[in-house]
Design an enzyme around this catalytic site. Structure first.
Site, PDB file in Angstrom:
ATOM      1  NE  ARG B 103      -2.547  -1.725   3.132  1.00  0.00           N
ATOM      2  CZ  ARG B 103      -3.242  -2.235   4.130  1.00  0.00           C
ATOM      3  NH1 ARG B 103      -4.464  -1.849   4.351  1.00  0.00           N
ATOM      4  NH2 ARG B 103      -2.715  -3.131   4.933  1.00  0.00           N
ATOM      5  CE  LYS B 211       3.092 -19.408  13.820  1.00  0.00           C
ATOM      6  NZ  LYS B 211       2.667 -18.696  14.980  1.00  0.00           N
ATOM      7  CG  HIS B 241       8.801 -20.307  11.157  1.00  0.00           C
ATOM      8  ND1 HIS B 241       7.802 -19.673  11.842  1.00  0.00           N
ATOM      9  CD2 HIS B 241       9.810 -20.466  12.016  1.00  0.00           C
ATOM     10  CE1 HIS B 241       8.209 -19.454  13.083  1.00  0.00           C
ATOM     11  NE2 HIS B 241       9.414 -19.922  13.213  1.00  0.00           N
ATOM     12  CE  LYS B 245      12.710 -22.902  14.123  1.00  0.00           C
ATOM     13  NZ  LYS B 245      13.799 -21.938  13.945  1.00  0.00           N
ATOM     14  CD  GLU B 279       8.748 -17.607  21.924  1.00  0.00           C
ATOM     15  OE1 GLU B 279       9.057 -16.623  21.240  1.00  0.00           O
ATOM     16  OE2 GLU B 279       7.585 -17.971  22.126  1.00  0.00           O
ATOM     17  CG  HIS B 303       5.521 -23.345  16.185  1.00  0.00           C
ATOM     18  ND1 HIS B 303       5.270 -23.261  14.841  1.00  0.00           N
ATOM     19  CD2 HIS B 303       5.885 -22.104  16.574  1.00  0.00           C
ATOM     20  CE1 HIS B 303       5.465 -22.021  14.437  1.00  0.00           C
ATOM     21  NE2 HIS B 303       5.838 -21.301  15.468  1.00  0.00           N
ATOM     22  CE  LYS B 403       5.650 -14.358  23.091  1.00  0.00           C
ATOM     23  NZ  LYS B 403       6.886 -14.548  22.322  1.00  0.00           N
TER      24      LYS B 403
END
Lengths: 388, 552
Positions: B103, B211, B241, B245, B279, B303, B403
């Site tokens: 855009r 996703k 993704h 891996k 993470e 995942h 997380k």
């Protein structure tokens, strides 16, 4: 996978000499126990380099010093990707007394800044006198057991000699380069074809491997649905190769193009290659219901002699012609297909010329027997049959 | 979830061949999605005798790559570097073109400069001018709004021009790197212009979707339906993704390319399986996105369940995309929809409070920018599932993700059963049961733990490990997951992409968890400190079975 030839090469971490096989073995075991095998880390502290990493034994037979130097340079570029125990064996002074001299090195590199240091063992062996005719006896005790053995024999490979056969007995894979053979190269193809019949051994001819971009380009023409039926109706195959006036060119590479097509399309060699007065070679293949004329045509060129310049195919099906030209063009190969009454199709394939490290890396990475190459080598030998 | 009661399985209806009962598509739509009855497209190698054995079989056909959301962060960080890497290594055809649909007001020149900058920042190899310039020359910027018909009409004209002038043979990959809300709009526009039409005898069309594929079962079905109105399932490539891996792809090789593990890979020898995706980061400027997402939608539904299916699936009969995905779907179906009671018992959620991570103090989730101070979004989830099939019945699979955990680490651990007879019970330490750990990141590799006698006169046993790291055996960079997946989409290999029925089967597991939480009392958040391994309830979940989470 391209090998980055600009990547940092290895650092020499160990060097010693030995004059007997037993002494070489002793030196090899010392390397990994040595306190000298340390490297200065950040902040000046010493850290020990990682343990030996080997994924294969690589035996290189270098009958000329320059071949040995070239092979060593290839191996150092491969160190990060394919750590090996490498033996570079140079036979010398065949008529003198038996002797052996070995330079033993540990070469290490950091593949990535955050990775452990990877080390390889390089053993430069010079073997004099009768020992040079029993290379298997020198090589066998120095192999790391349980790891695959690849023998790379650049230059003229004395195929068929007992010494060569004995050495190949130790190997899982043999790498030769038919395009580096002296003369036209055709004489050795029959012996090479015998070698590929040994199912235990994988035989890789770098001359055949180098042409994969050509094969991809040629095959791509017949991916097009409209042109696919023509693949079984090829009437002539012409390969133009570089030659230099007055010099004999090795024609193994141009011949492999024909041999690959012959084997993939199930063509029968009706008339093997014969040299013709105007230069080059002619042969004839037989397909179901028609013949295929084969021409290997020299062309003056600045490229090294024997390099393929162009592959031309002519096919005819239901009174409709198809001309295909595949031509080398700098860093690529250009394919032009002109079906009669149809649109002209032009495609360019990007493909860098692959260096020896690339080819050796690919050879190592390819697992198992390659039936396509075997068939092409058999076909090349059949095509070369009548000239010798 | 725990195994369903045995009597239910013995009913006459289910006593019929289990395979037919689980695999048979139930509706026409499923039949279409499952794509079972269609004749498979003949491969190039099958039709062109010259194709067999060519190493460069992996070079895609000439095509145009149309990138929607071309000015977004994902494209700059991942897509352009991946495309450049493919270009640099000669894996893209000479006739390849990129049409960047966005855009923002760029022209070709200014957009190419923007991509050049992105490559300098994010490419994993330093861009070489000689290789970058021809790459950039192949990029055209196409300005437009997704709702604007004229923009798509112009796109159709541009694609026709590409085909005519650049020999792209009518082949197009549409890559949707946009917000998921834009997917139906873009897909409908492509359909309106007939850009989905594959031309007989050449000219394929594929669509790649990033996703999230919906936010629950209903929305996933809706999205699949919208996409399915325009594109056939065989044209759709849903990117997760994680599946690109290297270690995840190696999982298939490890399981099915080695003879020694498969005989042990079942309830007889495996005690339980732990899958962790940890993470250390917080929401990192994506607070608004994460508020709407949470750990179940962000990681568990895709995942974690994908990793689980790869660990638990049966060997496919062939290595083609549908055979592989059929087996994965069977695993998801064998888990089934959890009941409310099962969610309460077997799923734990958490949200981090303030704490210390990597030697730095970090705020709690509710103090992060763009986050509701009363937020009930989960940043941690741990779950216990059981796969109700012959191979895995009774083997718990423990999954956890979160997380602000102490470190970034993903791992699959197969915990084997203890030896049946404790021969060395009198020694100082009993040998621990064997363990096989597959490290997905970092330090990609595989570890096997076993007991060994300590050298000396006594009979002491100590646990030792055989540790394979990619870094030592293959000292080279692995391709980025995006390189692998984008190349596969260009080649038409859907093995590493999720199929519609697979997405829906995963949502059938995740949605009841979310619904159960939404209808229940509000959670007592925060319930774990940043830098810890999650709430105490997560430990209790696994300790209930006499196990404990692996210290990673």
């Amino acid at each position: 996978m391209d090998i980055d030839t600009t990547a940092p090469v290895t650092n020499l971490r160990w060097s010693s000499r030995a004059q007997t096989v037993g002494a070489i073995e002793a030196e090899l075991s010392k390397i990994w126990a040595s306190t000298k095998l340390t490297v200065e880390g950040e902040g000046g502290e010493e850290r020990r380099v990682s343990a030996r990493t080997s994924v294969l034994n690589l035996v290189i037979i270098a009958r000329r010093p320059e071949l040995g130097e070239h092979a060593a340079s290839v191996i150092t570029h491969l160190a990060g990707r394919h750590p090996s125990r490498t033996l570079i064996v140079s036979p010398a002074d065949p008529d003198g007394p038996s002797w052996l001299d070995a330079r033993i090195q540990a070469q290490c590199m950091l593949p990535r800044p955050d990775a452990s240091e990877t080390c390889i063992e390089l053993i430069y062996l010079t073997v004099g006198g009768e020992s040079g005719r029993h290379l298997n006896a020198v090589v066998a005790p120095l192999l790391v057991h349980d790891l695959p053995v690849t023998v790379w024999w650049p230059g003229d490979t004395p195929l068929g000699l007992p010494m060569t056969r004995d050495l190949f007995e130790l190997a899982d894979r043999v790498v030769i380069d038919g395009s580096s053979w002296s003369g036209d190269g055709l004489g050795r193809l029959a012996k090479l074809a015998e070698l590929v019949e040994d199912e235990r051994l994988d035989v890789v001819d770098l001359a055949l491997l180098r042409q994969s971009r050509w094969r991809e380009a040629i095959a791509s023409v017949f991916d097009l649905p409209d042109l696919m039926p023509f693949v079984r109706s090829i009437r002539s195959i012409s390969v133009f190769y570089a030659s230099h006036e007055g010099a004999e060119a090795n024609v193994v590479k141009p011949l492999y193009h024909v041999a690959w097509l012959q084997s993939r399309l199930g063509l029968v060699v009706e008339q093997p290659l014969r040299a013709v007065a105007e230069g080059g070679y002619r042969a004839r293949l037989k397909a179901r219901g028609h013949h295929v004329a084969v021409r290997l045509q020299p062309q003056e060129s600045a490229w090294s002699a024997g390099t393929t310049l162009k592959v031309r195919l002519v096919a005819e099906r239901n009174d409709r012609m198809l001309d295909v030209d595949v031509t080398a063009d700098g860093e690529g190969v250009v394919v032009v297909a002109e079906p009669e009454g149809g649109p002209r199709i032009e495609r360019r394939f990007l493909a860098h010329r692959r260096t020896d490290p690339d080819l050796i890396a690919e050879t190592i990475e390819t697992v198992g027997s390659d039936s396509i190459s075997r068939a092409a080598i058999r076909g090349a030998a059949a095509l070369a049959g009548a000239t010798h | 979830m725990t195994t369903k009661a045995a009597p239910a399985k013995a009913t006459p209806a289910k006593a019929a061949p289990a395979k037919a009962a689980t695999e048979e598509p139930r509706t026409i739509r499923e039949l279409r999605l499952a794509h079972k009855e269609r004749p498979r497209r003949r491969t190039k190698a099958a039709s062109n005798p010259l194709r067999a054995g060519l190493r460069l079989e992996r070079m895609p056909d000439a095509h145009v790559f149309v990138l929607f959301g071309a000015t977004g962060d994902l494209c700059h960080r991942k897509v352009y570097p991946a495309l450049y890497q493919l270009w640099r290594t000669d894996l893209l055809p000479h006739e390849w073109r990129l049409v960047a649909f966005g855009r923002r007001p760029f022209n070709d020149e200014s957009f190419r400069a923007d991509v050049r900058k992105a490559l300098e920042l994010y490419s994993r190899v330093k861009p070489e001018p000689a290789r970058v310039e021809p790459f950039l020359e192949r990029i055209d910027y196409h300005m437009g709004d997704f709702g604007e018909d004229a923009a798509f009409d112009r796109l159709a004209e541009r694609l026709a021009t590409c085909e005519r002038e650049h020999g792209t043979l009518g082949n197009v990959v549409f890559y949707l790197a946009t917000q998921s809300t834009a997917f139906p709009v873009v897909v409908a526009q492509l359909g309106r212009c007939g850009l989905d039409h594959e031309i007989h005898g050449g000219g394929w069309r594929r669509i790649v979707i990033e996703k999230p594929f919906g936010r629950d079962l209903d929305s996933a079905k809706r999205l699949n339906r919208e996409v399915g109105k325009v594109f056939r399932e065989s044209q759709v490539y849903r990117i997760d993704h994680y599946l690109g891996k290297e270690t995840v792809r190696n999982l298939l090789v490890f399981r099915f390319g080695n003879g020694i593990f498969e005989p042990l890979w079942n309830r007889r020898y495996v005690d339980h399986v732990q899958i962790t995706v940890a993470e250390s980061l917080g929401v990192e400027g994506r607070g608004a996105f994460y508020e709407e997402t949470g750990a179940v939608r962000d990681i568990l539904q895709n995942h974690l369940l994908q990793l689980l299916t790869l660990v638990a699936m049966e060997p496919p009969a062939t290595f083609d995309a549908d055979a592989l995905r059929d087996e994965k779907v069977k695993v998801l179906r064998a888990i089934g929809e959890p009941t409310r009671e099962e969610v309460e018992r077997d799923v734990v959620r958490g949200q981090y409070g303030p704490g210390w991570v990597e030697a730095k103090p970090v705020p709690g989730y509710r103090e992060e920018p763009e986050i509701d101070p009363q937020s009930e979004t989960e940043t941690f989830v741990a779950a216990r599932f059981e796969i109700d099939d012959w191979r895995w019945s009774g083997v718990p699979f423990y999954l956890r993700t979160g997380k602000r955990l102490p470190k970034r680490a993903s791992e699959i651990a197969i915990q084997f059963r203890a030896v049946p007879h404790r021969l060395f019970r009198d020694t100082a330490a009993d040998p621990e049961p064997n363990l096989l750990a597959i490290r997905v990141q970092p330090d990609e590799g595989i570890l096997l733990r076993f007991g060994s006698k300590v050298p000396g006169l006594g009979l002491d046993i100590r646990t030792v490990t055989m540790d394979f790291t990619y870094g030592s055996a293959f000292s080279t960079d692995s391709p980025d997951a995006y390189e692998t997946l984008i190349l596969d989409a260009m080649l038409g290999d859907a093995s590493l992409f999720t199929r519609a029925d697979e997405v829906e089967a995963a949502w059938r597991i995740a949605t009841p968890i979310l619904e159960s939480w939404e209808s229940g009392p509000p959670p007592e958040f925060s319930n774990y400190a940043a830098g810890s391994w999650g709430p105490d309830e997560a430990d209790a979940l696994i300790e209930r079975d006499g196990q404990h989470w692996r210290r990673i």
